[in-house]
Design a protein around this motif. Structure first.
Motif, PDB file in Angstrom:
ATOM      1  N   HIS A   1     101.059  99.739  46.729  1.00 59.03           N
ATOM      2  CA  HIS A   1     100.510  98.738  47.648  1.00 59.03           C
ATOM      3  C   HIS A   1     101.620  98.191  48.546  1.00 59.03           C
ATOM      4  CE1 HIS A   1      97.581  99.096  44.446  1.00 59.03           C
ATOM      5  NE2 HIS A   1      96.696  98.447  45.167  1.00 59.03           N
TER       6      HIS A   1
ATOM      7  N   SER B   1      88.970 100.980  45.936  1.00 57.28           N
ATOM      8  CA  SER B   1      89.173 101.494  47.292  1.00 57.28           C
ATOM      9  C   SER B   1      88.716 102.949  47.436  1.00 57.28           C
ATOM     10  CB  SER B   1      90.656 101.403  47.672  1.00 57.28           C
ATOM     11  OG  SER B   1      91.436 102.213  46.808  1.00 57.28           O
TER      12      SER B   1
ATOM     13  N   ASN C   1      98.140 110.651  35.184  1.00 56.54           N
ATOM     14  CA  ASN C   1      97.252 109.998  36.157  1.00 56.54           C
ATOM     15  C   ASN C   1      98.051 109.042  37.055  1.00 56.54           C
ATOM     16  OD1 ASN C   1      95.050 109.050  37.519  1.00 56.54           O
ATOM     17  ND2 ASN C   1      94.076 108.083  35.760  1.00 56.54           N
TER      18      ASN C   1
ATOM     19  N   ARG D   1      97.073 104.519  29.576  1.00 51.85           N
ATOM     20  CA  ARG D   1      96.730 105.495  30.613  1.00 51.85           C
ATOM     21  C   ARG D   1      97.538 106.768  30.428  1.00 51.85           C
ATOM     22  NH1 ARG D   1      95.085 104.230  36.291  1.00 51.85           N
ATOM     23  NH2 ARG D   1      95.852 105.772  37.763  1.00 51.85           N
TER      24      ARG D   1
ATOM     25  N   PRO E   1      93.242 113.386  39.671  1.00 52.58           N
ATOM     26  CA  PRO E   1      93.324 113.031  38.257  1.00 52.58           C
ATOM     27  C   PRO E   1      92.653 111.687  38.050  1.00 52.58           C
ATOM     28  CG  PRO E   1      95.415 112.670  39.362  1.00 52.58           C
ATOM     29  CD  PRO E   1      94.530 113.378  40.337  1.00 52.58           C
TER      30      PRO E   1
ATOM     31  N   ARG F   1      87.820 109.761  46.307  1.00 48.75           N
ATOM     32  CA  ARG F   1      87.019 108.746  45.602  1.00 48.75           C
ATOM     33  C   ARG F   1      86.251 107.941  46.635  1.00 48.75           C
ATOM     34  NH1 ARG F   1      89.978 104.229  41.962  1.00 48.75           N
ATOM     35  NH2 ARG F   1      90.602 103.428  43.997  1.00 48.75           N
TER      36      ARG F   1
ATOM     37  N   THR G   1      89.347  94.567  46.423  1.00 50.53           N
ATOM     38  CA  THR G   1      88.490  95.540  45.730  1.00 50.53           C
ATOM     39  C   THR G   1      88.286  95.105  44.285  1.00 50.53           C
ATOM     40  OG1 THR G   1      90.436  96.880  45.223  1.00 50.53           O
ATOM     41  CG2 THR G   1      89.173  97.458  47.197  1.00 50.53           C
TER      42      THR G   1
HETATM   43  O1  TXA Z   1      90.963  99.450  44.830  1.00 51.83           O
HETATM   44  C1  TXA Z   1      91.851 100.073  44.258  1.00 51.83           C
HETATM   45  O2  TXA Z   1      92.238 101.187  44.632  1.00 51.83           O
HETATM   46  C2  TXA Z   1      92.491  99.402  43.017  1.00 51.83           C
HETATM   47  C3  TXA Z   1      93.273  98.185  43.516  1.00 51.83           C
HETATM   48  C4  TXA Z   1      94.034  97.506  42.403  1.00 51.83           C
HETATM   49  O3  TXA Z   1      94.127  98.571  44.558  1.00 51.83           O
HETATM   50  N1  TXA Z   1      93.330 100.334  42.329  1.00 51.83           N
HETATM   51  C5  TXA Z   1      92.822 101.370  41.618  1.00 51.83           C
HETATM   52  O4  TXA Z   1      93.792 102.107  40.958  1.00 51.83           O
HETATM   53  O5  TXA Z   1      91.644 101.623  41.546  1.00 51.83           O
HETATM   54  P1  TXA Z   1      93.440 103.141  39.775  1.00 51.83           P
HETATM   55  O6  TXA Z   1      94.767 103.543  39.234  1.00 51.83           O
HETATM   56  O7  TXA Z   1      92.491 102.528  38.856  1.00 51.83           O
HETATM   57  O8  TXA Z   1      92.812 104.336  40.538  1.00 51.83           O
HETATM   58  C6  TXA Z   1      93.625 105.112  41.391  1.00 51.83           C
HETATM   59  C7  TXA Z   1      93.106 106.504  41.505  1.00 51.83           C
HETATM   60  C8  TXA Z   1      93.210 107.299  40.212  1.00 51.83           C
HETATM   61  O9  TXA Z   1      92.004 108.011  40.016  1.00 51.83           O
HETATM   62  C9  TXA Z   1      94.346 108.274  40.498  1.00 51.83           C
HETATM   63  O10 TXA Z   1      94.176 109.482  39.818  1.00 51.83           O
HETATM   64  C10 TXA Z   1      94.247 108.450  41.997  1.00 51.83           C
HETATM   65  O11 TXA Z   1      93.928 107.168  42.464  1.00 51.83           O
HETATM   66  N2  TXA Z   1      95.538 108.859  42.576  1.00 51.83           N
HETATM   67  C11 TXA Z   1      96.696 108.145  42.614  1.00 51.83           C
HETATM   68  N3  TXA Z   1      97.687 108.858  43.198  1.00 51.83           N
HETATM   69  C12 TXA Z   1      97.144 110.039  43.553  1.00 51.83           C
HETATM   70  C13 TXA Z   1      97.659 111.211  44.192  1.00 51.83           C
HETATM   71  N4  TXA Z   1      98.935 111.312  44.561  1.00 51.83           N
HETATM   72  N5  TXA Z   1      96.805 112.250  44.379  1.00 51.83           N
HETATM   73  C14 TXA Z   1      95.495 112.164  44.009  1.00 51.83           C
HETATM   74  N6  TXA Z   1      94.951 111.090  43.377  1.00 51.83           N
HETATM   75  C15 TXA Z   1      95.762 110.040  43.161  1.00 51.83           C
END
Ligand code: TXA
Ligand code: MG
Length: 331
Positions: free
Chosen positions: A65, A183, A60, A56, A230, A197, A33
Protein backbone atom coordinates in the motif's frame (compact mmCIF):
# COMPACT_ATOMS: atom_id res chain seq x y z
CA UNK A 1 -10.65 -8.00 26.27
CA UNK A 2 -8.02 -6.18 24.30
CA UNK A 3 -10.28 -3.18 23.71
CA UNK A 4 -7.43 -0.91 24.81
CA UNK A 5 -5.69 -1.85 21.54
CA UNK A 6 -8.37 -0.04 19.51
CA UNK A 7 -7.55 3.65 19.01
CA UNK A 8 -9.59 6.46 17.50
CA UNK A 9 -7.61 8.08 14.67
CA UNK A 10 -5.79 11.24 15.79
CA UNK A 11 -2.42 12.77 14.94
CA UNK A 12 -1.12 11.21 18.15
CA UNK A 13 -2.48 7.68 17.53
CA UNK A 14 -1.30 7.75 13.91
CA UNK A 15 2.21 8.74 15.06
CA UNK A 16 2.08 5.93 17.60
CA UNK A 17 1.03 3.41 14.94
CA UNK A 18 3.89 4.61 12.70
CA UNK A 19 6.37 4.06 15.56
CA UNK A 20 5.13 0.50 16.10
CA UNK A 21 5.42 -0.19 12.37
CA UNK A 22 8.95 1.26 12.24
CA UNK A 23 9.87 -1.15 15.08
CA UNK A 24 8.67 -4.09 12.97
CA UNK A 25 5.35 -4.63 14.74
CA UNK A 26 1.90 -5.23 13.19
CA UNK A 27 -0.94 -2.68 13.20
CA UNK A 28 -4.58 -3.15 12.19
CA UNK A 29 -5.53 -0.38 9.76
CA UNK A 30 -8.80 0.74 8.18
CA UNK A 31 -9.04 0.96 4.41
CA UNK A 32 -12.09 1.73 2.28
CA UNK A 33 -12.36 -1.97 1.32
CA UNK A 34 -11.65 -4.06 4.43
CA UNK A 35 -9.29 -3.69 7.42
CA UNK A 36 -5.66 -4.59 6.74
CA UNK A 37 -2.97 -6.22 8.89
CA UNK A 38 -0.08 -3.86 8.16
CA UNK A 39 3.70 -4.20 8.41
CA UNK A 40 6.65 -2.29 6.94
CA UNK A 41 6.76 -3.74 3.41
CA UNK A 42 10.53 -3.23 3.22
CA UNK A 43 11.28 -5.15 6.46
CA UNK A 44 11.29 -8.95 5.89
CA UNK A 45 11.19 -9.72 9.63
CA UNK A 46 8.07 -7.60 10.08
CA UNK A 47 6.45 -9.11 6.98
CA UNK A 48 7.15 -12.63 8.27
CA UNK A 49 5.03 -11.75 11.33
CA UNK A 50 2.02 -11.18 9.04
CA UNK A 51 2.21 -14.76 7.75
CA UNK A 52 2.52 -16.17 11.27
CA UNK A 53 -0.34 -14.07 12.65
CA UNK A 54 -2.73 -15.00 9.83
CA UNK A 55 -1.63 -18.62 9.51
CA UNK A 56 -1.12 -17.74 5.85
CA UNK A 57 0.83 -20.04 3.53
CA UNK A 58 4.13 -18.39 2.51
CA UNK A 59 3.24 -19.01 -1.16
CA UNK A 60 0.46 -16.38 -1.00
CA UNK A 61 1.90 -12.88 -1.71
CA UNK A 62 0.81 -9.57 -0.14
CA UNK A 63 -0.47 -6.24 -1.46
CA UNK A 64 1.81 -3.22 -0.96
CA UNK A 65 0.00 0.00 0.00
CA UNK A 66 1.36 3.40 -1.07
CA UNK A 67 0.38 6.93 0.00
CA UNK A 68 0.10 8.02 -3.64
CA UNK A 69 0.94 6.92 -7.15
CA UNK A 70 4.18 8.94 -7.20
CA UNK A 71 5.66 6.28 -4.85
CA UNK A 72 5.27 3.55 -7.54
CA UNK A 73 8.95 3.63 -8.58
CA UNK A 74 9.83 2.58 -4.99
CA UNK A 75 8.32 -0.86 -5.57
CA UNK A 76 8.10 -1.57 -9.31
CA UNK A 77 10.84 -2.67 -11.71
CA UNK A 78 12.58 0.17 -13.54
CA UNK A 79 12.29 1.18 -16.26
CA UNK A 80 8.79 -0.08 -17.04
CA UNK A 81 8.01 -0.69 -20.72
CA UNK A 82 6.09 1.82 -22.82
CA UNK A 83 2.95 -0.36 -23.19
CA UNK A 84 2.53 -1.10 -19.49
CA UNK A 85 3.22 2.54 -18.57
CA UNK A 86 0.38 3.62 -20.79
CA UNK A 87 -1.96 1.09 -19.12
CA UNK A 88 -0.93 2.25 -15.65
CA UNK A 89 -1.65 5.85 -16.67
CA UNK A 90 -5.14 4.87 -17.78
CA UNK A 91 -5.91 3.10 -14.50
CA UNK A 92 -4.27 5.33 -11.89
CA UNK A 93 -7.24 7.75 -12.03
CA UNK A 94 -8.92 5.02 -9.90
CA UNK A 95 -6.31 5.82 -7.21
CA UNK A 96 -6.66 6.47 -4.41
CA UNK A 97 -9.25 3.69 -4.44
CA UNK A 98 -10.11 -0.01 -4.32
CA UNK A 99 -7.96 -1.14 -7.26
CA UNK A 100 -4.80 -3.26 -6.97
CA UNK A 101 -2.37 -3.51 -9.89
CA UNK A 102 -0.02 -6.48 -10.31
CA UNK A 103 3.13 -5.06 -11.92
CA UNK A 104 6.76 -6.05 -12.53
CA UNK A 105 8.50 -6.06 -9.17
CA UNK A 106 11.30 -3.77 -8.04
CA UNK A 107 14.46 -4.95 -6.26
CA UNK A 108 13.62 -3.12 -3.00
CA UNK A 109 10.62 -5.36 -2.33
CA UNK A 110 11.59 -8.36 -0.20
CA UNK A 111 10.90 -11.88 -1.49
CA UNK A 112 8.47 -12.66 1.32
CA UNK A 113 6.13 -9.85 0.17
CA UNK A 114 5.85 -11.25 -3.35
CA UNK A 115 6.27 -14.92 -2.37
CA UNK A 116 9.29 -14.95 -4.64
CA UNK A 117 7.38 -13.83 -7.73
CA UNK A 118 8.66 -11.38 -10.29
CA UNK A 119 5.52 -9.28 -9.83
CA UNK A 120 4.28 -7.08 -7.00
CA UNK A 121 0.66 -6.17 -6.16
CA UNK A 122 0.24 -2.45 -5.36
CA UNK A 123 -2.55 -0.10 -4.41
CA UNK A 124 -3.17 3.39 -3.04
CA UNK A 125 -6.03 3.13 -0.53
CA UNK A 126 -8.67 5.88 -0.48
CA UNK A 127 -9.06 5.79 3.29
CA UNK A 128 -7.51 9.02 4.64
CA UNK A 129 -6.38 7.43 7.92
CA UNK A 130 -4.47 4.77 5.99
CA UNK A 131 -2.83 7.34 3.73
CA UNK A 132 -1.91 9.65 6.62
CA UNK A 133 -0.32 6.64 8.32
CA UNK A 134 1.69 5.63 5.23
CA UNK A 135 2.92 9.22 4.85
CA UNK A 136 3.87 9.35 8.51
CA UNK A 137 5.77 6.04 8.16
CA UNK A 138 7.70 7.07 5.05
CA UNK A 139 7.75 3.43 3.91
CA UNK A 140 5.07 1.41 2.07
CA UNK A 141 2.86 -0.98 4.05
CA UNK A 142 2.32 -4.64 3.18
CA UNK A 143 -1.21 -5.47 4.28
CA UNK A 144 -3.43 -8.47 3.66
CA UNK A 145 -7.00 -8.46 4.99
CA UNK A 146 -6.81 -8.58 8.80
CA UNK A 147 -8.48 -11.98 9.31
CA UNK A 148 -7.10 -15.44 10.04
CA UNK A 149 -6.28 -17.15 6.73
CA UNK A 150 -9.43 -18.36 4.86
CA UNK A 151 -11.88 -16.66 7.26
CA UNK A 152 -14.18 -13.76 6.33
CA UNK A 153 -12.47 -10.35 5.85
CA UNK A 154 -12.95 -7.76 8.63
CA UNK A 155 -14.97 -4.58 8.06
CA UNK A 156 -14.76 -3.14 11.60
CA UNK A 157 -11.97 -2.67 14.16
CA UNK A 158 -13.78 -5.15 16.46
CA UNK A 159 -13.54 -7.85 13.76
CA UNK A 160 -9.75 -7.34 13.68
CA UNK A 161 -9.53 -7.60 17.45
CA UNK A 162 -11.61 -10.81 17.36
CA UNK A 163 -9.31 -12.67 15.00
CA UNK A 164 -5.89 -11.10 15.49
CA UNK A 165 -6.00 -9.14 18.76
CA UNK A 166 -3.02 -11.04 20.20
CA UNK A 167 -0.86 -10.29 17.19
CA UNK A 168 -1.29 -6.53 16.70
CA UNK A 169 0.39 -3.74 18.67
CA UNK A 170 -2.72 -1.61 18.05
CA UNK A 171 -5.69 -1.13 15.74
CA UNK A 172 -6.66 2.23 14.23
CA UNK A 173 -10.45 2.51 14.28
CA UNK A 174 -11.83 3.98 11.07
CA UNK A 175 -15.41 2.82 11.66
CA UNK A 176 -17.23 0.62 9.15
CA UNK A 177 -15.46 0.20 5.80
CA UNK A 178 -17.10 2.12 2.94
CA UNK A 179 -16.92 -0.67 0.30
CA UNK A 180 -16.90 -3.76 2.54
CA UNK A 181 -15.41 -6.00 -0.12
CA UNK A 182 -11.73 -6.41 -1.08
CA UNK A 183 -10.07 -4.45 -3.87
CA UNK A 184 -10.28 -5.43 -7.53
CA UNK A 185 -6.97 -7.01 -8.63
CA UNK A 186 -5.77 -6.54 -12.22
CA UNK A 187 -2.55 -7.94 -13.63
CA UNK A 188 -0.93 -5.75 -16.29
CA UNK A 189 1.57 -7.28 -18.71
CA UNK A 190 2.65 -5.27 -21.74
CA UNK A 191 -0.67 -4.19 -23.25
CA UNK A 192 -2.77 -6.97 -21.76
CA UNK A 193 -4.89 -6.77 -18.61
CA UNK A 194 -6.29 -9.71 -16.62
CA UNK A 195 -8.82 -9.56 -13.80
CA UNK A 196 -7.43 -11.73 -10.98
CA UNK A 197 -10.03 -10.77 -8.35
CA UNK A 198 -13.30 -8.94 -9.01
CA UNK A 199 -14.03 -6.09 -6.59
CA UNK A 200 -15.65 -2.70 -6.13
CA UNK A 201 -14.11 -1.29 -9.34
CA UNK A 202 -15.93 -3.31 -11.99
CA UNK A 203 -14.63 -5.05 -15.08
CA UNK A 204 -16.90 -2.75 -17.12
CA UNK A 205 -15.27 0.36 -15.59
CA UNK A 206 -11.78 -1.02 -16.28
CA UNK A 207 -12.58 -1.85 -19.89
CA UNK A 208 -14.04 1.55 -20.56
CA UNK A 209 -10.94 3.24 -19.10
CA UNK A 210 -8.46 0.97 -20.91
CA UNK A 211 -10.37 0.88 -24.18
CA UNK A 212 -9.75 -2.87 -24.50
CA UNK A 213 -10.99 -6.17 -23.10
CA UNK A 214 -9.97 -7.19 -19.59
CA UNK A 215 -9.43 -10.95 -19.61
CA UNK A 216 -10.89 -13.18 -16.95
CA UNK A 217 -8.23 -15.56 -15.82
CA UNK A 218 -9.27 -18.94 -17.09
CA UNK A 219 -8.97 -21.78 -14.64
CA UNK A 220 -7.92 -24.69 -16.83
CA UNK A 221 -6.66 -28.05 -15.75
CA UNK A 222 -3.24 -27.57 -17.33
CA UNK A 223 -2.47 -24.32 -15.49
CA UNK A 224 -1.94 -24.44 -11.76
CA UNK A 225 -4.29 -21.71 -10.52
CA UNK A 226 -1.93 -21.09 -7.60
CA UNK A 227 0.63 -19.84 -10.08
CA UNK A 228 -1.73 -17.21 -11.49
CA UNK A 229 -3.60 -15.88 -8.50
CA UNK A 230 -2.52 -17.59 -5.32
CA UNK A 231 -5.03 -17.39 -2.53
CA UNK A 232 -7.93 -17.03 -4.95
CA UNK A 233 -8.64 -20.70 -5.45
CA UNK A 234 -8.80 -21.92 -1.91
CA UNK A 235 -11.64 -22.10 0.52
CA UNK A 236 -11.66 -18.37 1.15
CA UNK A 237 -14.25 -16.34 3.03
CA UNK A 238 -15.76 -19.45 4.57
CA UNK A 239 -17.69 -19.07 7.82
CA UNK A 240 -17.60 -22.01 10.26
CA UNK A 241 -21.37 -22.47 9.91
CA UNK A 242 -22.55 -24.28 6.77
CA UNK A 243 -23.69 -21.70 4.22
CA UNK A 244 -25.79 -22.20 1.06
CA UNK A 245 -27.07 -20.00 -1.75
CA UNK A 246 -30.84 -19.74 -1.81
CA UNK A 247 -30.84 -21.37 -5.28
CA UNK A 248 -29.01 -24.43 -3.93
CA UNK A 249 -31.77 -25.32 -1.47
CA UNK A 250 -34.19 -27.09 -3.84
CA UNK A 251 -36.78 -28.91 -1.77
CA UNK A 252 -34.48 -29.18 1.25
CA UNK A 253 -36.21 -28.73 4.59
CA UNK A 254 -34.72 -25.89 6.62
CA UNK A 255 -33.28 -26.75 10.04
CA UNK A 256 -34.88 -24.99 13.00
CA UNK A 257 -31.86 -22.78 13.62
CA UNK A 258 -31.45 -21.42 10.11
CA UNK A 259 -30.33 -17.86 9.32
CA UNK A 260 -31.10 -15.95 6.14
CA UNK A 261 -28.98 -13.17 4.68
CA UNK A 262 -31.29 -11.36 2.28
CA UNK A 263 -30.20 -8.66 -0.18
CA UNK A 264 -33.47 -6.75 0.40
CA UNK A 265 -36.38 -6.87 2.86
CA UNK A 266 -38.19 -10.21 2.81
CA UNK A 267 -41.99 -10.56 2.78
CA UNK A 268 -43.19 -11.67 6.24
CA UNK A 269 -44.31 -15.11 5.05
CA UNK A 270 -40.79 -15.85 3.78
CA UNK A 271 -39.02 -14.28 6.79
CA UNK A 272 -41.06 -16.46 9.17
CA UNK A 273 -39.32 -19.60 7.87
CA UNK A 274 -36.05 -18.49 9.45
CA UNK A 275 -34.72 -18.26 13.00
CA UNK A 276 -33.04 -14.97 12.12
CA UNK A 277 -33.07 -12.72 9.05
CA UNK A 278 -30.62 -9.96 8.12
CA UNK A 279 -31.60 -7.69 5.19
CA UNK A 280 -28.49 -6.02 3.72
CA UNK A 281 -30.40 -3.24 1.98
CA UNK A 282 -33.97 -1.91 1.67
CA UNK A 283 -34.49 -2.90 -1.93
CA UNK A 284 -31.50 -4.79 -3.29
CA UNK A 285 -28.94 -1.99 -3.79
CA UNK A 286 -25.81 -4.04 -4.51
CA UNK A 287 -23.39 -1.42 -3.16
CA UNK A 288 -25.16 -1.67 0.21
CA UNK A 289 -25.11 -5.46 -0.09
CA UNK A 290 -21.32 -5.43 -0.61
CA UNK A 291 -20.80 -3.00 2.26
CA UNK A 292 -22.83 -5.04 4.77
CA UNK A 293 -22.22 -8.63 3.61
CA UNK A 294 -19.12 -9.68 5.58
CA UNK A 295 -20.37 -8.20 8.85
CA UNK A 296 -23.65 -10.11 8.41
CA UNK A 297 -21.82 -13.38 7.73
CA UNK A 298 -19.67 -12.89 10.85
CA UNK A 299 -22.70 -12.00 12.98
CA UNK A 300 -24.64 -15.09 11.88
CA UNK A 301 -21.56 -17.26 12.24
CA UNK A 302 -21.42 -16.36 15.93
CA UNK A 303 -25.02 -17.41 16.61
CA UNK A 304 -24.66 -21.19 16.73
CA UNK A 305 -26.87 -21.72 13.65
CA UNK A 306 -27.12 -24.99 11.74
CA UNK A 307 -27.30 -23.32 8.34
CA UNK A 308 -26.99 -19.85 6.79
CA UNK A 309 -28.92 -19.26 3.56
CA UNK A 310 -27.85 -16.29 1.44
CA UNK A 311 -29.33 -14.48 -1.57
CA UNK A 312 -27.76 -14.37 -5.04
CA UNK A 313 -27.45 -11.76 -7.79
CA UNK A 314 -26.27 -11.47 -11.40
CA UNK A 315 -22.61 -10.92 -12.26
CA UNK A 316 -22.94 -7.50 -13.88
CA UNK A 317 -21.06 -4.64 -12.23
CA UNK A 318 -20.28 -5.18 -8.57
CA UNK A 319 -22.47 -8.33 -8.64
CA UNK A 320 -19.42 -10.17 -10.00
CA UNK A 321 -17.43 -9.48 -6.81
CA UNK A 322 -20.35 -10.34 -4.53
CA UNK A 323 -21.00 -13.67 -6.26
CA UNK A 324 -17.28 -14.47 -6.37
CA UNK A 325 -17.11 -14.24 -2.56
CA UNK A 326 -20.41 -16.07 -2.04
CA UNK A 327 -19.55 -18.90 -4.42
CA UNK A 328 -16.37 -19.47 -2.50
CA UNK A 329 -18.05 -19.22 0.92
CA UNK A 330 -20.72 -21.74 -0.08
CA UNK A 331 -18.52 -23.93 -2.33
O1 TXA B 1 -8.85 -4.59 -0.42
C1 TXA B 1 -7.80 -5.22 -0.32
O2 TXA B 1 -7.13 -5.57 -1.29
C2 TXA B 1 -7.34 -5.58 1.12
C3 TXA B 1 -6.95 -4.26 1.80
C4 TXA B 1 -6.37 -4.50 3.18
O3 TXA B 1 -6.06 -3.55 0.99
N1 TXA B 1 -6.25 -6.50 1.07
C5 TXA B 1 -6.41 -7.79 0.70
O4 TXA B 1 -5.25 -8.54 0.80
O5 TXA B 1 -7.47 -8.26 0.35
P1 TXA B 1 -5.26 -10.15 0.78
O6 TXA B 1 -3.85 -10.53 1.11
O7 TXA B 1 -6.31 -10.65 1.66
O8 TXA B 1 -5.55 -10.48 -0.70
C6 TXA B 1 -4.58 -10.17 -1.68
C7 TXA B 1 -4.69 -11.08 -2.85
C8 TXA B 1 -4.32 -12.52 -2.54
O9 TXA B 1 -5.26 -13.38 -3.15
C9 TXA B 1 -2.96 -12.69 -3.22
O10 TXA B 1 -2.76 -13.99 -3.66
C10 TXA B 1 -3.06 -11.71 -4.37
O11 TXA B 1 -3.74 -10.61 -3.82
N2 TXA B 1 -1.72 -11.26 -4.81
C11 TXA B 1 -0.82 -10.53 -4.10
N3 TXA B 1 0.31 -10.34 -4.82
C12 TXA B 1 0.12 -10.94 -6.01
C13 TXA B 1 0.92 -11.10 -7.18
N4 TXA B 1 2.16 -10.62 -7.26
N5 TXA B 1 0.39 -11.81 -8.21
C14 TXA B 1 -0.88 -12.31 -8.15
N6 TXA B 1 -1.68 -12.21 -7.05
C15 TXA B 1 -1.20 -11.53 -6.00
MG1 MG C 1 -7.70 -11.83 2.40
Amino acid sequence: MGLEKIHAPSDESIRRAARFLAQGQLVGIPTETVYGLAANALDPVAVARIYTAKGRPPSNPLIVHLADASQLPLVTGQPLGEAIRSQIEKLTPFWPGPLTLVLPRGAAVPDCVTAGRDTVAVRVPANEIARRLIRECGFPLAAPSANRSTYVSPTTAAHVLDGLGDHVAMILDGGDCDCGIESTIVRLEGDSATLLRPGWITREQLESRLGCAVHLHAVTSDVDPELIAPGMMRDHYAPRTRMRLVGQLGSMELPSRCGRIAFSKLPDAEAKRYFVVDALSESGDLEAVAKNLFAAIRRMDSMGLELIVVDECGTEGIGRAIMDRLNRATG
